[in-house]
Design a protein around this motif. Structure first.
Motif, PDB file in Angstrom:
ATOM      1  N   TYR A 250       0.430   5.708   0.653  1.00 14.93           N
ATOM      2  CA  TYR A 250      -0.533   6.711   1.104  1.00 14.93           C
ATOM      3  C   TYR A 250       0.112   8.068   1.286  1.00 14.93           C
ATOM      4  O   TYR A 250       1.303   8.179   1.544  1.00 14.93           O
ATOM      5  CB  TYR A 250      -1.208   6.273   2.405  1.00 14.93           C
ATOM      6  CG  TYR A 250      -0.249   5.903   3.507  1.00 14.93           C
ATOM      7  CD1 TYR A 250       0.148   6.841   4.445  1.00 14.93           C
ATOM      8  CD2 TYR A 250       0.259   4.607   3.612  1.00 14.93           C
ATOM      9  CE1 TYR A 250       1.034   6.508   5.451  1.00 14.93           C
ATOM     10  CE2 TYR A 250       1.138   4.262   4.616  1.00 14.93           C
ATOM     11  CZ  TYR A 250       1.526   5.215   5.540  1.00 14.93           C
ATOM     12  OH  TYR A 250       2.405   4.873   6.531  1.00 14.93           O
TER      13      TYR A 250
ATOM     14  N   ALA B   4      -5.129   6.675   0.351  1.00 18.02           N
ATOM     15  CA  ALA B   4      -4.339   5.456   0.167  1.00 18.02           C
ATOM     16  C   ALA B   4      -4.618   4.760  -1.155  1.00 18.02           C
ATOM     17  O   ALA B   4      -5.695   4.879  -1.736  1.00 18.02           O
ATOM     18  CB  ALA B   4      -4.624   4.484   1.305  1.00 18.02           C
ATOM     19  N   THR B   5      -3.603   4.022  -1.582  1.00 17.40           N
ATOM     20  CA  THR B   5      -3.690   3.136  -2.746  1.00 17.40           C
ATOM     21  C   THR B   5      -3.328   1.737  -2.267  1.00 17.40           C
ATOM     22  O   THR B   5      -2.311   1.557  -1.586  1.00 17.40           O
ATOM     23  CB  THR B   5      -2.705   3.600  -3.847  1.00 17.40           C
ATOM     24  OG1 THR B   5      -3.119   4.893  -4.291  1.00 17.40           O
ATOM     25  CG2 THR B   5      -2.681   2.641  -5.020  1.00 17.40           C
ATOM     26  N   TRP B   6      -4.177   0.769  -2.592  1.00 15.28           N
ATOM     27  CA  TRP B   6      -3.977  -0.636  -2.235  1.00 15.28           C
ATOM     28  C   TRP B   6      -3.988  -1.431  -3.544  1.00 15.28           C
ATOM     29  O   TRP B   6      -5.041  -1.916  -3.966  1.00 15.28           O
ATOM     30  CB  TRP B   6      -5.107  -1.132  -1.337  1.00 15.28           C
ATOM     31  CG  TRP B   6      -5.330  -0.324  -0.102  1.00 15.28           C
ATOM     32  CD1 TRP B   6      -5.955   0.878   0.005  1.00 15.28           C
ATOM     33  CD2 TRP B   6      -4.917  -0.670   1.214  1.00 15.28           C
ATOM     34  NE1 TRP B   6      -5.969   1.298   1.302  1.00 15.28           N
ATOM     35  CE2 TRP B   6      -5.342   0.361   2.074  1.00 15.28           C
ATOM     36  CE3 TRP B   6      -4.244  -1.765   1.761  1.00 15.28           C
ATOM     37  CZ2 TRP B   6      -5.098   0.343   3.431  1.00 15.28           C
ATOM     38  CZ3 TRP B   6      -4.017  -1.779   3.120  1.00 15.28           C
ATOM     39  CH2 TRP B   6      -4.437  -0.737   3.943  1.00 15.28           C
TER      40      TRP B   6
ATOM     41  N   ARG C 238       0.851  -1.188   0.000  1.00 18.05           N
ATOM     42  CA  ARG C 238       0.000   0.000   0.000  1.00 18.05           C
ATOM     43  C   ARG C 238       0.885   1.235   0.000  1.00 18.05           C
ATOM     44  O   ARG C 238       2.039   1.170   0.413  1.00 18.05           O
ATOM     45  CB  ARG C 238      -0.920   0.042   1.209  1.00 18.05           C
ATOM     46  CG  ARG C 238      -0.154   0.260   2.482  1.00 18.05           C
ATOM     47  CD  ARG C 238      -1.011   0.386   3.682  1.00 18.05           C
ATOM     48  NE  ARG C 238      -0.118   0.372   4.856  1.00 18.05           N
ATOM     49  CZ  ARG C 238      -0.467   0.768   6.037  1.00 18.05           C
ATOM     50  NH1 ARG C 238      -1.688   1.197   6.243  1.00 18.05           N
ATOM     51  NH2 ARG C 238       0.373   0.746   7.039  1.00 18.05           N
TER      52      ARG C 238
ATOM     53  N   CYS D   3       3.243   3.100  -5.661  1.00 23.21           N
ATOM     54  CA  CYS D   3       2.585   1.795  -5.704  1.00 23.21           C
ATOM     55  C   CYS D   3       2.364   1.296  -7.129  1.00 23.21           C
ATOM     56  O   CYS D   3       1.622   0.335  -7.337  1.00 23.21           O
ATOM     57  CB  CYS D   3       1.263   1.822  -4.940  1.00 23.21           C
ATOM     58  SG  CYS D   3       1.479   1.360  -3.211  1.00 23.21           S
TER      59      CYS D   3
ATOM     60  N   ARG E  21      -7.670   2.639  -5.390  1.00 19.52           N
ATOM     61  CA  ARG E  21      -6.807   3.797  -5.610  1.00 19.52           C
ATOM     62  C   ARG E  21      -7.546   5.042  -5.136  1.00 19.52           C
ATOM     63  O   ARG E  21      -8.706   5.257  -5.478  1.00 19.52           O
ATOM     64  CB  ARG E  21      -6.467   3.928  -7.093  1.00 19.52           C
ATOM     65  CG  ARG E  21      -5.554   5.070  -7.379  1.00 19.52           C
ATOM     66  CD  ARG E  21      -5.172   5.082  -8.839  1.00 19.52           C
ATOM     67  NE  ARG E  21      -4.485   6.332  -9.133  1.00 19.52           N
ATOM     68  CZ  ARG E  21      -4.295   6.795 -10.335  1.00 19.52           C
ATOM     69  NH1 ARG E  21      -4.733   6.124 -11.369  1.00 19.52           N
ATOM     70  NH2 ARG E  21      -3.673   7.925 -10.505  1.00 19.52           N
TER      71      ARG E  21
END
Length: 176
Positions: A46, A71-73, A44, A167, A79
């Motif tokens: 962020y 955050a981006t996961w 992740r 990411c 995203r």
């Protein structure tokens, strides 16, 4: 306080709130009052910031150390997910509002946290963050008093972009 010392204090404040969780995270940079991090193990990335400082009395009344994050996961295909850790515990069922420039959003959440209600709202808020100077999240604390956490947005767009790039598949492959 001089205008030169203000960004330094914001960076220091951001560093203090993030000091504990940084052990397993890579810094992607500090941009005015915002910072970006990558945790390749999760994976992740962020962007994160603390709210504007409040007076000593208000700080003593806090239930939590507040922050805003985007955050981006990548493994979850998420995203640009917005999250607020609020400074106060909410009264059950409290309305949570976010004001950004001339826009207002009704957030969802409980306890000490708030989020957008869906990915479309996340996208609208993030778009608004890119052109606004500040944002304020407000609600009703468990004590019955209204409270607000105000965030300056200088550096937010750059920190969000850095976390997105951090990411990207190539960036994560290089960290494993």
């Amino acid at each position: 306080m001089t205008s030169r010392s203000r960004p330094s204090l914001l960076i220091l404040a951001c560093a203090m709130v993030l000091a504990a969780p940084l052990a397993a995270k890579d810094s992607l940079g500090v941009f005015s009052g915002w910072a970006a991090f990558r945790d390749a193990q999760v994976p992740r990335c962020y962007a994160i910031a603390k709210p504007e400082p409040t007076g000593p009395q208000a700080m003593r009344a806090r239930d939590y150390e507040p922050y805003a994050s985007v955050a981006t996961w990548p493994t979850r295909q998420i995203r640009g997910q917005l999250h607020f850790r609020l400074s106060r515990e909410l009264v059950q069922g409290a309305r949570i509002s976010l004001r950004l420039g001339g826009l207002s959003f009704a957030l969802t959440g409980g306890g000490g946290d708030a989020w957008a209600v869906d990915p479309a709202m996340d996208a609208a808020i993030i778009a608004a963050m890119r052109s606004a100077d500040s944002m304020t999240v407000s609600s009703l604390a468990k004590t019955g008093r209204r409270f607000s956490d105000r965030y300056l947005l200088a550096g937010a767009a750059t920190a969000m972009d850095a976390s997105t790039v951090g990411c990207a598949p190539a960036a994560l492959r290089g960290k494993r």
